[in-house]
Structures are given as C-alpha cells and as structure tokens.
Write a protein that holds these residues in place. Structure first.
Motif, mmCIF file in Angstrom:
data_model
loop_
_atom_site.group_PDB
_atom_site.id
_atom_site.type_symbol
_atom_site.label_atom_id
_atom_site.label_comp_id
_atom_site.label_asym_id
_atom_site.label_seq_id
_atom_site.Cartn_x
_atom_site.Cartn_y
_atom_site.Cartn_z
ATOM 1 N N UNK A 104 -19.184 -5.419 49.513
ATOM 2 C CA UNK A 104 -18.412 -4.188 49.323
ATOM 3 C C UNK A 104 -18.083 -3.966 47.847
ATOM 4 N N UNK A 105 -17.976 -5.053 47.074
ATOM 5 C CA UNK A 105 -17.750 -4.910 45.642
ATOM 6 C C UNK A 105 -18.990 -4.364 44.941
ATOM 7 N N UNK A 106 -20.159 -4.757 45.411
ATOM 8 C CA UNK A 106 -21.405 -4.212 44.857
ATOM 9 C C UNK A 106 -21.490 -2.726 45.161
ATOM 10 N N UNK A 107 -21.205 -2.359 46.398
ATOM 11 C CA UNK A 107 -21.230 -0.943 46.790
ATOM 12 C C UNK A 107 -20.191 -0.161 46.002
ATOM 13 N N UNK A 108 -19.030 -0.758 45.809
ATOM 14 C CA UNK A 108 -17.980 -0.094 45.030
ATOM 15 C C UNK A 108 -18.435 0.175 43.599
ATOM 16 N N UNK A 109 -19.136 -0.771 43.005
ATOM 17 C CA UNK A 109 -19.650 -0.576 41.654
ATOM 18 C C UNK A 109 -20.725 0.484 41.585
ATOM 19 N N UNK A 110 -21.586 0.527 42.585
ATOM 20 C CA UNK A 110 -22.669 1.519 42.606
ATOM 21 C C UNK A 110 -22.136 2.923 42.853
ATOM 22 N N UNK A 111 -21.102 3.050 43.657
ATOM 23 C CA UNK A 111 -20.581 4.377 44.002
ATOM 24 C C UNK A 111 -19.433 4.830 43.105
ATOM 25 N N UNK A 112 -19.051 4.018 42.136
ATOM 26 C CA UNK A 112 -17.945 4.365 41.254
ATOM 27 C C UNK A 112 -18.398 5.391 40.214
ATOM 28 N N UNK A 113 -17.795 6.581 40.200
ATOM 29 C CA UNK A 113 -18.203 7.609 39.231
ATOM 30 C C UNK A 113 -17.980 7.170 37.784
ATOM 31 N N UNK A 114 -16.970 6.354 37.537
ATOM 32 C CA UNK A 114 -16.709 5.905 36.175
ATOM 33 C C UNK A 114 -17.859 5.049 35.653
ATOM 34 N N UNK A 115 -18.441 4.227 36.500
ATOM 35 C CA UNK A 115 -19.598 3.426 36.082
ATOM 36 C C UNK A 115 -20.754 4.333 35.688
ATOM 37 N N UNK A 116 -21.029 5.338 36.506
ATOM 38 C CA UNK A 116 -22.139 6.249 36.224
ATOM 39 C C UNK A 116 -21.882 7.069 34.964
ATOM 40 N N UNK A 117 -20.666 7.571 34.807
ATOM 41 C CA UNK A 117 -20.353 8.359 33.614
ATOM 42 C C UNK A 117 -20.413 7.505 32.346
ATOM 43 N N UNK A 118 -19.941 6.268 32.445
ATOM 44 C CA UNK A 118 -20.025 5.372 31.299
ATOM 45 C C UNK A 118 -21.475 5.083 30.950
ATOM 46 N N UNK A 119 -22.309 4.860 31.953
ATOM 47 C CA UNK A 119 -23.725 4.608 31.714
ATOM 48 C C UNK A 119 -24.423 5.790 31.075
ATOM 49 N N UNK A 120 -24.125 7.004 31.554
ATOM 50 C CA UNK A 120 -24.727 8.214 30.980
ATOM 51 C C UNK A 120 -24.258 8.397 29.533
ATOM 52 N N UNK A 121 -22.959 8.193 29.285
ATOM 53 C CA UNK A 121 -22.443 8.326 27.923
ATOM 54 C C UNK A 121 -23.086 7.310 26.995
ATOM 55 N N UNK A 122 -23.236 6.081 27.450
ATOM 56 C CA UNK A 122 -23.868 5.048 26.646
ATOM 57 C C UNK A 122 -25.332 5.409 26.365
ATOM 58 N N UNK A 123 -26.032 5.921 27.372
ATOM 59 C CA UNK A 123 -27.413 6.348 27.169
ATOM 60 C C UNK A 123 -27.508 7.457 26.139
ATOM 61 N N UNK A 124 -26.605 8.413 26.192
ATOM 62 C CA UNK A 124 -26.613 9.514 25.218
ATOM 63 C C UNK A 124 -26.348 8.989 23.805
ATOM 64 N N UNK A 125 -25.437 8.039 23.695
ATOM 65 C CA UNK A 125 -25.152 7.458 22.388
ATOM 66 C C UNK A 125 -26.394 6.754 21.847
ATOM 67 N N UNK A 126 -27.070 6.005 22.711
ATOM 68 C CA UNK A 126 -28.247 5.267 22.261
ATOM 69 C C UNK A 126 -29.388 6.200 21.866
ATOM 70 N N UNK A 127 -29.579 7.274 22.627
ATOM 71 C CA UNK A 127 -30.653 8.209 22.288
ATOM 72 C C UNK A 127 -30.427 8.800 20.905
#
Length: 135
Positions: A104-127
């Motif tokens: 359930x912790x894995x599912x919580x991490x995958x479905x957490x919007x903050x994780x996805x938004x942080x990942x997208x922001x990090x990707x934009x910074x790297x690009x």
C-alpha cells in the motif's frame, strides 16, 4: 553489430548496457549488506563504532535541547544537555527499526500527485539545464 538481429548498432549499445545494469542490480541485492550491523567488510570494532555513530546522529537530530542560558542565548549546547543525549542514545536501542514492506505504501507513492508534480518539475529543470550546457 550493426544489422545483427535486424537492429541498428546504436540500439545494441543500449541493449548491452541495459543487460549489464540489470545483472549488476540483481547481484547487488545479494552482495551488499542490509544495514551497518551486517556489513561483512567491516571488523567487529568498526561495525560497533559505525552503528554507535549512526545512532548518536539520529538522537542529536531528533532531540534538540534548549540553548545554553550561560552562552547568552546562542545555539550552543550545554555539557549537561549533551550528556543527557548520550544517555538517551544508550537506552533507545537499535537506531534501525525493522520496517515491514507494505504494497500500500508503493501504491501510495505511485498515486501521490506531489510525487508526479515533483518529477515533472525536476524533468523541466533538467531539460532547461542541459539545453544550456549542451547547446
């Protein structure tokens, strides 16, 4: 290897590097120790020292004492505060409490919007960062 298996040479580079990475990751699960107390490459004395240092740093960061009144209100620790922290560290037991794996912790991490938004922001910074450095 260009043309072998109907693949271009550059594809084979990624395939071979990917296979090597996967094999090393599988091997590392069996070779690397789970924690400081099971590190086979340390002597018994080094293991005890490492565990104690880790435990002391955990106690110092989790229990910050009040500032020393004699130092004019600065962030200096009183000797009695540090002694008290060392006594706490000796009575708290192992710093690495065993945690049970829960899907359930894995599912919580995958479905957490903050994780996805942080990942997208990090990707934009790297690009943008690599665009500047490689252009």
């Amino acid at each position: 290897m260009d043309g072998i298996g109907g693949l271009a040479g550059w594809r084979w580079i990624f395939i071979l590097e990917g296979i090597a990475t996967c094999l090393l990751s599988i091997m590392s699960t069996f070779v690397l120790p789970a924690d400081l107390s099971t590190a086979y490459f340390l002597t018994e004395e080094e293991r005890e020292y490492a565990v104690q240092r880790f435990h002391d740093s955990q106690v110092l960061t989790s229990a910050v004492p009040a500032p020393n009144a004699m130092s004019g209100g600065t962030d200096m620790f009183a000797k009695s505060d540090i002694d008290q922290l060392h006594q706490q560290s000796n009575t708290l037991g192992s710093p690495q409490a065993e945690e049970e794996f829960e899907w359930r912790e894995v599912v919580r991490g995958i479905t957490d919007p903050q994780c996805w938004l942080t990942g997208v922001a990090y990707g934009c910074i790297l690009v943008s960062l690599y665009s500047f450095s490689l252009f």
